[in-house]
Write a protein that holds these residues in place. Structure first.
Motif, PDB file in Angstrom:
ATOM      1  N   VAL A   4       0.816  -1.210   0.000  1.00  0.00           N
ATOM      2  CA  VAL A   4       0.000   0.000   0.000  1.00  0.00           C
ATOM      3  C   VAL A   4       0.856   1.269   0.000  1.00  0.00           C
ATOM      4  CG1 VAL A   4      -1.916  -1.141   1.180  1.00  0.00           C
ATOM      5  CG2 VAL A   4      -0.196   0.064   2.526  1.00  0.00           C
ATOM      6  N   GLU A   5       2.146   1.125   0.202  1.00  0.00           N
ATOM      7  CA  GLU A   5       3.037   2.285   0.185  1.00  0.00           C
ATOM      8  C   GLU A   5       3.318   2.706  -1.257  1.00  0.00           C
ATOM      9  OE1 GLU A   5       4.054   3.879   2.894  1.00  0.00           O
ATOM     10  OE2 GLU A   5       2.985   2.464   4.191  1.00  0.00           O
ATOM     11  N   ASP A   6       3.214   3.997  -1.529  1.00  0.00           N
ATOM     12  CA  ASP A   6       3.364   4.494  -2.899  1.00  0.00           C
ATOM     13  C   ASP A   6       4.737   4.217  -3.491  1.00  0.00           C
ATOM     14  OD1 ASP A   6       0.785   5.470  -2.825  1.00  0.00           O
ATOM     15  OD2 ASP A   6       1.383   7.511  -2.244  1.00  0.00           O
ATOM     16  N   ASP A   7       5.768   4.207  -2.639  1.00  0.00           N
ATOM     17  CA  ASP A   7       7.128   4.057  -3.148  1.00  0.00           C
ATOM     18  C   ASP A   7       7.656   2.626  -3.065  1.00  0.00           C
ATOM     19  OD1 ASP A   7       7.078   4.241  -0.374  1.00  0.00           O
ATOM     20  OD2 ASP A   7       9.126   5.015  -0.258  1.00  0.00           O
ATOM     21  N   LEU A   8       6.804   1.683  -2.658  1.00  0.00           N
ATOM     22  CA  LEU A   8       7.229   0.285  -2.545  1.00  0.00           C
ATOM     23  C   LEU A   8       6.354  -0.604  -3.421  1.00  0.00           C
ATOM     24  CD1 LEU A   8       7.757  -0.028   1.329  1.00  0.00           C
ATOM     25  CD2 LEU A   8       9.471   0.491  -0.417  1.00  0.00           C
ATOM     26  N   GLU A   9       6.977  -1.579  -4.053  1.00  0.00           N
ATOM     27  CA  GLU A   9       6.235  -2.538  -4.879  1.00  0.00           C
ATOM     28  C   GLU A   9       6.661  -3.954  -4.493  1.00  0.00           C
ATOM     29  OE1 GLU A   9       5.596  -3.851  -9.569  1.00  0.00           O
ATOM     30  OE2 GLU A   9       7.001  -2.242  -9.051  1.00  0.00           O
ATOM     31  N   VAL A  10       5.693  -4.782  -4.132  1.00  0.00           N
ATOM     32  CA  VAL A  10       5.971  -6.180  -3.816  1.00  0.00           C
ATOM     33  C   VAL A  10       5.954  -6.958  -5.137  1.00  0.00           C
ATOM     34  CG1 VAL A  10       5.218  -8.226  -2.564  1.00  0.00           C
ATOM     35  CG2 VAL A  10       4.929  -5.969  -1.534  1.00  0.00           C
ATOM     36  N   VAL A  11       7.108  -7.470  -5.536  1.00  0.00           N
ATOM     37  CA  VAL A  11       7.210  -8.116  -6.850  1.00  0.00           C
ATOM     38  C   VAL A  11       7.149  -9.632  -6.773  1.00  0.00           C
ATOM     39  CG1 VAL A  11       8.493  -6.198  -7.864  1.00  0.00           C
ATOM     40  CG2 VAL A  11       9.745  -8.070  -6.771  1.00  0.00           C
ATOM     41  N   GLY A  12       7.239 -10.187  -5.558  1.00  0.00           N
ATOM     42  CA  GLY A  12       7.184 -11.641  -5.458  1.00  0.00           C
ATOM     43  C   GLY A  12       7.097 -12.098  -4.022  1.00  0.00           C
ATOM     44  N   GLU A  13       6.644 -13.340  -3.841  1.00  0.00           N
ATOM     45  CA  GLU A  13       6.587 -13.969  -2.529  1.00  0.00           C
ATOM     46  C   GLU A  13       7.072 -15.401  -2.662  1.00  0.00           C
ATOM     47  OE1 GLU A  13       2.956 -13.382  -0.211  1.00  0.00           O
ATOM     48  OE2 GLU A  13       2.336 -11.833  -1.624  1.00  0.00           O
ATOM     49  N   ALA A  14       7.667 -15.935  -1.602  1.00  0.00           N
ATOM     50  CA  ALA A  14       8.225 -17.292  -1.641  1.00  0.00           C
ATOM     51  C   ALA A  14       7.886 -18.024  -0.353  1.00  0.00           C
ATOM     52  CB  ALA A  14       9.735 -17.239  -1.835  1.00  0.00           C
ATOM     53  N   ALA A  15       7.545 -19.291  -0.478  1.00  0.00           N
ATOM     54  CA  ALA A  15       7.152 -20.094   0.673  1.00  0.00           C
ATOM     55  C   ALA A  15       8.339 -20.750   1.364  1.00  0.00           C
ATOM     56  CB  ALA A  15       6.148 -21.169   0.252  1.00  0.00           C
ATOM     57  N   ASN A  16       9.504 -20.782   0.693  1.00  0.00           N
ATOM     58  CA  ASN A  16      10.697 -21.347   1.317  1.00  0.00           C
ATOM     59  C   ASN A  16      11.939 -20.664   0.759  1.00  0.00           C
ATOM     60  OD1 ASN A  16      11.870 -22.973  -0.990  1.00  0.00           O
ATOM     61  ND2 ASN A  16       9.866 -23.970  -0.839  1.00  0.00           N
ATOM     62  N   GLY A  17      13.061 -20.936   1.393  1.00  0.00           N
ATOM     63  CA  GLY A  17      14.286 -20.246   1.027  1.00  0.00           C
ATOM     64  C   GLY A  17      14.772 -20.539  -0.372  1.00  0.00           C
ATOM     65  N   ALA A  18      14.599 -21.783  -0.828  1.00  0.00           N
ATOM     66  CA  ALA A  18      15.052 -22.143  -2.169  1.00  0.00           C
ATOM     67  C   ALA A  18      14.300 -21.355  -3.236  1.00  0.00           C
ATOM     68  CB  ALA A  18      14.880 -23.647  -2.388  1.00  0.00           C
ATOM     69  N   VAL A  19      12.994 -21.243  -3.049  1.00  0.00           N
ATOM     70  CA  VAL A  19      12.183 -20.452  -3.985  1.00  0.00           C
ATOM     71  C   VAL A  19      12.571 -18.976  -3.908  1.00  0.00           C
ATOM     72  CG1 VAL A  19       9.841 -19.707  -4.577  1.00  0.00           C
ATOM     73  CG2 VAL A  19      10.257 -22.089  -3.925  1.00  0.00           C
ATOM     74  N   ALA A  20      12.873 -18.521  -2.703  1.00  0.00           N
ATOM     75  CA  ALA A  20      13.289 -17.120  -2.534  1.00  0.00           C
ATOM     76  C   ALA A  20      14.541 -16.815  -3.351  1.00  0.00           C
ATOM     77  CB  ALA A  20      13.538 -16.822  -1.055  1.00  0.00           C
ATOM     78  N   VAL A  21      15.503 -17.723  -3.326  1.00  0.00           N
ATOM     79  CA  VAL A  21      16.733 -17.525  -4.095  1.00  0.00           C
ATOM     80  C   VAL A  21      16.418 -17.515  -5.588  1.00  0.00           C
ATOM     81  CG1 VAL A  21      18.997 -18.480  -4.678  1.00  0.00           C
ATOM     82  CG2 VAL A  21      18.195 -18.518  -2.299  1.00  0.00           C
TER      83      VAL A  21
END
Length: 205
Positions: A4-21
């Protein structure tokens, strides 16, 4: 909260560390907000992988006020560490700060990092033996830059260093930037670790 912050954009989410990488490799975000406890690959290992490839800056978020997590996370290359019970405004500000290249490491956290390193590795060397693998790099610093590095290692902000050395804050910022560049350090977190490892500061100072 972040989207909801104007200057921030959430581009992805990950359920575990491997996916995060994997997502960090493909999405190349400015900041990764990393949980410590995840399946497949935990947040510390994921942080280490992301930092090693310089994919993004990492802000570690955890429910555990645990020195081991703190120490391991920062050594893995995290740029900051925040508890999940932090106020929403603190979280948003932390993401912004890390995104701008600032390390989120308060003085009290700095002292705990150094204390943990002392417990894990024994007393840092002093005298001629101090410096170790950092000796050559430290030799490139001016006397004033070494002073500034010591104060950064003790957890002082630029404003506090300016008062300590009776110089302007802009001058301190220049010295800090020069130290980081000469020592090939990413941020103040790495400067704290190097200041301890090289023997420039001792636990309790």
């Amino acid at each position: 909260m972040l989207s909801v912050e104007d200057d921030l954009e959430v581009v992805g989410e990950a359920a575990n560390g491997a996916v995060a990488v994997d997502q960090a490799r493909s999405l190349r975000p400015d900041v990764v907000l990393m949980d410590v406890q995840m399946p497949v690959m935990d947040g510390i290992e994921a942080t280490r992988a992301i930092a090693a490839e310089d994919l993004a800056k990492v802000l570690i978020l955890t429910t555990f006020d645990n020195d081991d997590y703190l120490f391991d996370g920062l050594r893995a290359g995290a740029s900051g560490f925040l508890l999940k019970n932090a106020d929403p405004d603190q979280l948003v500000d932390a993401v912004r700060a890390v995104g701008l290249g600032h390390a989120l490491l308060a003085p009290e956290v700095t002292r705990r990092v150094i204390a943990q390193m002392a417990a894990a590795e024994g007393p840092a060397p002093t005298g001629p033996a101090a410096g170790g693998r950092h000796t050559a790099a430290l030799a490139t610093l001016t006397e004033r830059e070494r002073e500034v590095l010591v104060l950064v290692g003790r957890g002082l902000s630029n404003a506090e260093i300016a008062r300590e050395l009776f110089v302007g804050e802009a001058t301190v910022k220049t010295h800090v930037s020069s130290c980081l560049a000469k020592l090939h350090l990413r941020d103040r977190v790495q400067a704290v670790v190097l200041a301890y490892e090289s023997g420039l500061i001792q636990p309790g100072e």
